[in-house]
Scaffold this active site. Structure first.
Site, PDB file in Angstrom:
ATOM      1  N   ASN A  61       0.811  -0.978   0.066  1.00 14.31           N
ATOM      2  CA  ASN A  61      -0.213   0.350   0.116  1.00 14.31           C
ATOM      3  C   ASN A  61       0.709   1.312  -0.114  1.00 14.31           C
ATOM      4  O   ASN A  61       1.881   1.383   0.459  1.00 14.31           O
ATOM      5  CB  ASN A  61      -0.938   0.027   1.070  1.00 14.31           C
ATOM      6  CG  ASN A  61      -0.383  -0.031   2.538  1.00 14.31           C
ATOM      7  OD1 ASN A  61       0.547  -0.968   2.782  1.00 14.31           O
ATOM      8  ND2 ASN A  61      -1.122   0.186   3.595  1.00 14.31           N
ATOM      9  N   GLU A  63       0.481   5.191   0.787  1.00  8.35           N
ATOM     10  CA  GLU A  63      -0.359   6.140   1.342  1.00  8.35           C
ATOM     11  C   GLU A  63      -0.016   7.768   0.617  1.00  8.35           C
ATOM     12  O   GLU A  63       0.876   7.895   0.166  1.00  8.35           O
ATOM     13  CB  GLU A  63      -0.493   5.931   2.565  1.00  8.35           C
ATOM     14  CG  GLU A  63      -1.125   4.679   3.265  1.00  8.35           C
ATOM     15  CD  GLU A  63      -1.592   4.568   4.666  1.00  8.35           C
ATOM     16  OE1 GLU A  63      -1.035   5.432   5.628  1.00  8.35           O
ATOM     17  OE2 GLU A  63      -2.312   3.542   4.850  1.00  8.35           O
ATOM     18  N   ASN A  64      -0.999   8.651   1.084  1.00  8.16           N
ATOM     19  CA  ASN A  64      -0.701   9.910   0.635  1.00  8.16           C
ATOM     20  C   ASN A  64      -1.318  11.172   1.607  1.00  8.16           C
ATOM     21  O   ASN A  64      -2.484  10.854   2.202  1.00  8.16           O
ATOM     22  CB  ASN A  64      -1.139   9.970  -1.049  1.00  8.16           C
ATOM     23  CG  ASN A  64      -0.942  11.228  -1.512  1.00  8.16           C
ATOM     24  OD1 ASN A  64      -1.192  12.576  -1.137  1.00  8.16           O
ATOM     25  ND2 ASN A  64       0.069  11.165  -2.402  1.00  8.16           N
ATOM     26  N   ALA A  65      -0.909  12.181   1.931  1.00  8.46           N
ATOM     27  CA  ALA A  65      -1.209  13.166   2.832  1.00  8.46           C
ATOM     28  C   ALA A  65      -2.787  13.459   2.173  1.00  8.46           C
ATOM     29  O   ALA A  65      -3.743  13.775   2.979  1.00  8.46           O
ATOM     30  CB  ALA A  65      -0.385  14.181   2.740  1.00  8.46           C
ATOM     31  N   TYR A  67      -5.632  11.746   1.372  1.00 13.12           N
ATOM     32  CA  TYR A  67      -5.852  10.565   1.486  1.00 13.12           C
ATOM     33  C   TYR A  67      -6.261   9.522   0.383  1.00 13.12           C
ATOM     34  O   TYR A  67      -5.913   8.191   0.063  1.00 13.12           O
ATOM     35  CB  TYR A  67      -6.902  10.090   2.628  1.00 13.12           C
ATOM     36  CG  TYR A  67      -6.270  10.350   3.957  1.00 13.12           C
ATOM     37  CD1 TYR A  67      -4.867  11.095   4.315  1.00 13.12           C
ATOM     38  CD2 TYR A  67      -6.951  10.117   5.364  1.00 13.12           C
ATOM     39  CE1 TYR A  67      -4.563  11.336   5.577  1.00 13.12           C
ATOM     40  CE2 TYR A  67      -6.658  10.393   6.598  1.00 13.12           C
ATOM     41  CZ  TYR A  67      -5.194  10.830   6.721  1.00 13.12           C
ATOM     42  OH  TYR A  67      -5.098  11.253   7.855  1.00 13.12           O
ATOM     43  N   GLU A  74      -2.925  -4.497  -3.058  1.00 13.13           N
ATOM     44  CA  GLU A  74      -3.692  -5.531  -4.155  1.00 13.13           C
ATOM     45  C   GLU A  74      -3.638  -4.760  -5.765  1.00 13.13           C
ATOM     46  O   GLU A  74      -3.106  -5.338  -6.406  1.00 13.13           O
ATOM     47  CB  GLU A  74      -4.959  -5.816  -3.974  1.00 13.13           C
ATOM     48  CG  GLU A  74      -5.060  -6.761  -2.449  1.00 13.13           C
ATOM     49  CD  GLU A  74      -5.119  -6.068  -1.355  1.00 13.13           C
ATOM     50  OE1 GLU A  74      -5.013  -4.816  -1.336  1.00 13.13           O
ATOM     51  OE2 GLU A  74      -6.156  -6.330  -0.549  1.00 13.13           O
ATOM     52  N   CYS A 111     -10.438  -4.579   0.262  1.00 11.29           N
ATOM     53  CA  CYS A 111     -11.489  -3.650   0.253  1.00 11.29           C
ATOM     54  C   CYS A 111     -12.418  -3.932  -1.174  1.00 11.29           C
ATOM     55  O   CYS A 111     -11.945  -4.543  -2.074  1.00 11.29           O
ATOM     56  CB  CYS A 111     -11.173  -2.231   0.325  1.00 11.29           C
ATOM     57  SG  CYS A 111     -10.258  -1.556  -1.406  1.00 11.29           S
ATOM     58  N   CYS A 114     -10.654  -2.926  -4.361  1.00 10.33           N
ATOM     59  CA  CYS A 114      -9.620  -4.041  -4.782  1.00 10.33           C
ATOM     60  C   CYS A 114     -10.027  -5.459  -5.404  1.00 10.33           C
ATOM     61  O   CYS A 114      -9.737  -5.986  -6.314  1.00 10.33           O
ATOM     62  CB  CYS A 114      -8.635  -4.375  -3.796  1.00 10.33           C
ATOM     63  SG  CYS A 114      -7.360  -3.146  -3.253  1.00 10.33           S
TER      64      CYS A 114
HETATM   65  N1  THU Z   1      -5.300  -1.606   2.382  1.00  9.72           N
HETATM   66  C1  THU Z   1      -4.891  -2.320   1.306  1.00  9.72           C
HETATM   67  O1  THU Z   1      -3.741  -2.023   0.942  1.00  9.72           O
HETATM   68  N2  THU Z   1      -5.582  -3.315   1.193  1.00  9.72           N
HETATM   69  C2  THU Z   1      -6.781  -3.539   1.526  1.00  9.72           C
HETATM   70  O2  THU Z   1      -7.356  -4.645   1.044  1.00  9.72           O
HETATM   71  C3  THU Z   1      -7.393  -2.828   2.741  1.00  9.72           C
HETATM   72  C4  THU Z   1      -6.563  -1.696   3.025  1.00  9.72           C
HETATM   73  C5  THU Z   1      -4.446  -0.321   2.930  1.00  9.72           C
HETATM   74  C6  THU Z   1      -5.041   1.134   2.416  1.00  9.72           C
HETATM   75  C7  THU Z   1      -4.525   1.873   3.453  1.00  9.72           C
HETATM   76  O3  THU Z   1      -3.043   2.476   3.037  1.00  9.72           O
HETATM   77  C8  THU Z   1      -4.377   0.976   4.673  1.00  9.72           C
HETATM   78  O4  THU Z   1      -4.537  -0.241   4.194  1.00  9.72           O
HETATM   79  C9  THU Z   1      -5.377   1.285   5.805  1.00  9.72           C
HETATM   80  O5  THU Z   1      -6.773   1.306   5.295  1.00  9.72           O
END
Ligand code: THU
Length: 160
Positions: A61, A63-65, A67, A74, A111, A114
């Site tokens: 994953n 992330e970014n400021a 969001y 995935e 999620c 994904c």
């Molecule tokens: N996240 C994933 O990378 N995959 C998932 O299936 C669920 C959530 C990440 C997104 C975010 O960076 C962090 O988990 C918290 O939600």
């Protein structure tokens, strides 16, 4: 009125019950959690995709400021696979989650976004993609990404 009960085929394996290929792919997904960029959630997700030609594509994953600009592990793996090997089917996808100093006891749950991308990937290559959701206690195995999202939306739906 008709009522339907949709059921989902899923198996749960202990580590020892998984086969060698499954364990190897999961090990890469676990390794990938250490490369995750997650300064906001501190929830590290790693992914590993095995292609038909044997190549393994890694994701985690990002992330970014701002969001919503971030991306899940995935999708980072599946989009990288599509970008680098557009003609190779993705046969297997493993996911592992690490938080609070340890891998999660139970498997993480992908999620909805994904799941939709997994289904597009599967559909695109016309074969099944096995999904492995790792947890320290057990690993969930889905033989098809479609099992993770009943009533899928795919290209045929666009044509009615
Ligand atoms: N996240 C994933 O990378 N995959 C998932 O299936 C669920 C959530 C990440 C997104 C975010 O960076 C962090 O988990 C918290 O939600």
């Amino acid at each position: 009125m008709k009522e339907y009960n949709l059921s989902v085929p899923m198996r749960a394996y202990t580590w020892d019950e998984l086969n060698e290929d499954q364990r190897a792919l999961i090990e890469i997904a676990k390794e990938q959690t250490s490369r995750s960029y997650c300064p906001y959630s501190h929830y590290h997700v790693g992914a590993a995709a095995r292609l038909a030609n044997g190549v393994i594509i890694r994701g985690c994953n990002q992330e970014n400021a701002a969001y919503p600009s971030g991306l899940c592990a995935e999708r980072s793996a599946l989009f990288a696979a599509g970008a680098q090997y557009p003609d190779e089917a993705v046969e297997q996808l493993a996911i592992a989650c690490f938080t609070g100093g340890h891998f999660t006891k139970e498997p993480g749950s992908p999620c909805g976004g994904c799941r939709q991308v997994m289904i597009e990937t599967e559909h695109r290559y016309g074969g099944k993609m096995q999904v492995l959701l790792y947890g320290e206690n057990e690993t969930f195995v889905f033989d098809s990404a479609a099992d993770l999202l009943p009533l899928i939306f795919v290209s045929e739906n666009l044509n009615g």
